[in-house]
Design a protein around this motif. Structure first.
Motif, mmCIF file in Angstrom:
data_model
loop_
_atom_site.group_PDB
_atom_site.id
_atom_site.type_symbol
_atom_site.label_atom_id
_atom_site.label_comp_id
_atom_site.label_asym_id
_atom_site.label_seq_id
_atom_site.Cartn_x
_atom_site.Cartn_y
_atom_site.Cartn_z
ATOM 1 N N PHE A 6 86.896 23.119 46.091
ATOM 2 C CA PHE A 6 85.831 23.370 47.058
ATOM 3 C C PHE A 6 84.498 23.027 46.422
ATOM 4 O O PHE A 6 84.397 22.831 45.202
ATOM 5 C CB PHE A 6 85.838 24.830 47.525
ATOM 6 N N MET A 7 83.475 22.941 47.258
ATOM 7 C CA MET A 7 82.124 22.650 46.782
ATOM 8 C C MET A 7 81.211 23.845 47.011
ATOM 9 O O MET A 7 81.281 24.507 48.041
ATOM 10 C CB MET A 7 81.541 21.434 47.511
ATOM 11 N N VAL A 108 79.697 13.555 49.108
ATOM 12 C CA VAL A 108 80.804 13.790 48.182
ATOM 13 C C VAL A 108 81.843 14.710 48.821
ATOM 14 O O VAL A 108 83.057 14.474 48.701
ATOM 15 C CB VAL A 108 80.290 14.369 46.853
ATOM 16 N N ALA A 109 81.397 15.758 49.524
ATOM 17 C CA ALA A 109 82.338 16.686 50.162
ATOM 18 C C ALA A 109 83.184 15.967 51.205
ATOM 19 O O ALA A 109 84.404 16.186 51.301
ATOM 20 C CB ALA A 109 81.576 17.845 50.803
ATOM 21 N N LYS A 110 82.548 15.084 51.981
ATOM 22 C CA LYS A 110 83.302 14.315 52.985
ATOM 23 C C LYS A 110 84.248 13.332 52.311
ATOM 24 O O LYS A 110 85.384 13.140 52.756
ATOM 25 C CB LYS A 110 82.330 13.561 53.903
ATOM 26 N N THR A 111 83.774 12.687 51.262
ATOM 27 C CA THR A 111 84.593 11.713 50.549
ATOM 28 C C THR A 111 85.859 12.362 49.990
ATOM 29 O O THR A 111 86.949 11.794 50.035
ATOM 30 C CB THR A 111 83.780 11.065 49.413
ATOM 31 N N LEU A 112 85.711 13.579 49.463
ATOM 32 C CA LEU A 112 86.848 14.283 48.867
ATOM 33 C C LEU A 112 87.638 15.102 49.883
ATOM 34 O O LEU A 112 88.745 15.561 49.584
ATOM 35 C CB LEU A 112 86.353 15.227 47.757
ATOM 36 N N ASP A 113 87.035 15.320 51.057
ATOM 37 C CA ASP A 113 87.629 16.170 52.092
ATOM 38 C C ASP A 113 87.928 17.572 51.553
ATOM 39 O O ASP A 113 89.064 18.052 51.568
ATOM 40 C CB ASP A 113 88.902 15.533 52.646
#
Length: 442
Positions: A6-7, A108-113
């Motif tokens: 998680f971020m 980055v959060a979207k890229t990593l899902d």
């Protein structure tokens, strides 16, 4: 390969995401979990704290310097044997390069899902917290704001006022009372280094354990756990060269990915401290950024410093970034005077009180001997460097400032040094190792 993470992001800088990220890492480590840390963007210091707490290198995830595939591959490869991965965001959740999302926390959060837990500084507001959370949660549907962390809660009454204003769509996963004892002092180039502080990570872990719903956070993260393709396998080259890496408080800005890339290309790394006079026998040397002005007298008088010019003249390759550039110059001027440096490069450097370069950079090689592709990097320096009139540069700056006249990468002998802080996502690290290998064979 299964990954779970998680971020921790925030509405803006300075609201507590670093403290929360460090605290969660410490609390989970205390629970016996293997925690993998990451940092969004080109930061060096936050990952250093992550590494001290987790006992593992913390990697940068930067979609500008690495590309989206590079960021995903880094995340998967480093997370493979971890129980949980924690990505610390950068600036505000939606702040990217210029006015875009590129390299921002949301990108980055979207890229990593992966889910995002948003830190909000609640000082001086109650119901407005709900408006802020609603805006951040709905701004980009591709970003999954899965929980909110309320920081700097003034009292139980303050928390109840905020709780009453929020709906149940996004759970409160943390409510942190004000606690000045766990903040990290800052200075002009960022936070103090971990070795300079006597932070009680156990106390920090207890503070987070008491004030955050860690089980709920882990449950939400588990809901986003997913199978990811293994990154392309690159077979490491047999180790056949040694590279001396300056690593102390004068040269402390290193990407762990750079070390990995050097080793992958066949290099054994030997760390040393130039200020202590040590200069290991090696086939090449790497001097990264840091704070040489704090140890300028020791560096000036060090036998290591005096020996570098002769080694460079013999063709030994050297790579310098930021502080490494200043160190390899003829002199470095600080408020304490002008100090003789390695004298490898025909230039003089000086520290200033004003920020001279900050932001992402892109550079085009001026010759094929510096690679065939553009470099994407980052600049962050307070110093200025004045090269000799006939100095040779390696790069033309398409974005960023460089050393002078939109040029960067001073080149002399087999030495290359500039203000760009390189990442192996685009810098030809293997080429540097190959130069060390060729010189060794002479």
């Amino acid at each position: 390969m299964m990954t779970k993470g998680f971020m921790i992001a925030a509405t803006n800088s300075g609201v507590g995401k670093t403290t929360v990220s460090m605290g969660l890492m410490a609390a989970l480590k205390k629970r016996g979990q293997t925690v993998q840390g990451f940092k969004t963007g080109p930061d060096y210091i936050d990952p250093a704290y992550h590494a001290v707490i987790s006992g593992r290198p913390s990697y940068n995830l930067d979609t500008y310097m690495m590309g989206t595939d590079g960021a995903v591959n880094q995340f998967v490869s480093a997370s493979g044997d971890a129980d949980i991965s924690i990505v610390e965001g950068v600036m505000g959740l939606f702040d990217g390069m210029d006015s875009t999302e590129i390299a921002g926390a949301a990108h980055v959060a979207k890229t990593l899902d992966i889910p995002v837990f948003l830190v909000i500084n609640t000082h001086g507001m109650s119901r407005s917290t709900a408006a802020m959370l609603k805006g951040y949660a709905e701004f980009d549907p591709g970003v999954r704001v899965a929980g909110v962390i309320l920081n700097k809660i003034g009292s139980p009454r303050h928390l109840e006022l905020i709780r009453g204003a929020l709906d149940d769509k996004i759970p409160i996963v943390g409510a942190l009372p004000r606690n000045p004892d766990i903040s990290v002092p800052e200075r002009y180039m960022g936070l103090h280094l971990p070795e300079e502080e006597n932070l009680d990570y156990s106390q920090l872990a207890d503070f987070i354990e008491e004030n955050m719903e860690i089980d709920l956070i882990l449950q939400i993260a588990a809901e986003y756990e997913k199978e990811r393709p293994k990154p392309p396998e690159v077979k490491p080259r047999d180790v056949d060269v040694k590279i001396g890496v300056a690593r102390d408080t004068s040269f402390c800005f290193h990407y762990p990915a750079m070390f990995d890339a050097l080793r992958l290309a066949g290099a054994e790394l030997e760390f040393f401290s130039p200020a202590e006079g040590k200069l290991p026998e090696a086939d090449g040397y790497y001097f990264a950024g840091g704070y040489p002005e704090f140890h300028i007298k020791e560096l000036s008088e060090s036998p290591a410093t005096r020996n570098l010019k002769d080694l460079a003249a013999d063709g030994v390759p050297m790579l310098g970034e930021g502080a490494g550039l200043s160190y390899l110059c003829e002199s470095y001027e600080t408020k304490d005077g002008v100090f003789k440096m390695a004298g490898v490069l025909p230039a003089a450097s000086r520290i200033t009180d004003k920020l001279q370069g900050l932001g992402y950079a892109e550079a085009k090689p001026l010759s094929s001997k510096f690679g065939g592709k553009n470099i994407r990097a980052h600049e962050f320096h307070y110093s200025l460097t004045e090269p000799a009139k006939d100095a040779e540069f390696a790069y033309e700056m398409l974005r960023g400032k460089g050393i002078k006249d939109k040029k960067d990468g001073l080149h002399e002998y087999n030495v290359l040094a500039g203000y760009m802080q390189m990442h192996p996502g685009s810098f030809p690290t293997a080429d540097f190792v190959e130069k060390c290998r060729v010189n060794k064979r002479k």
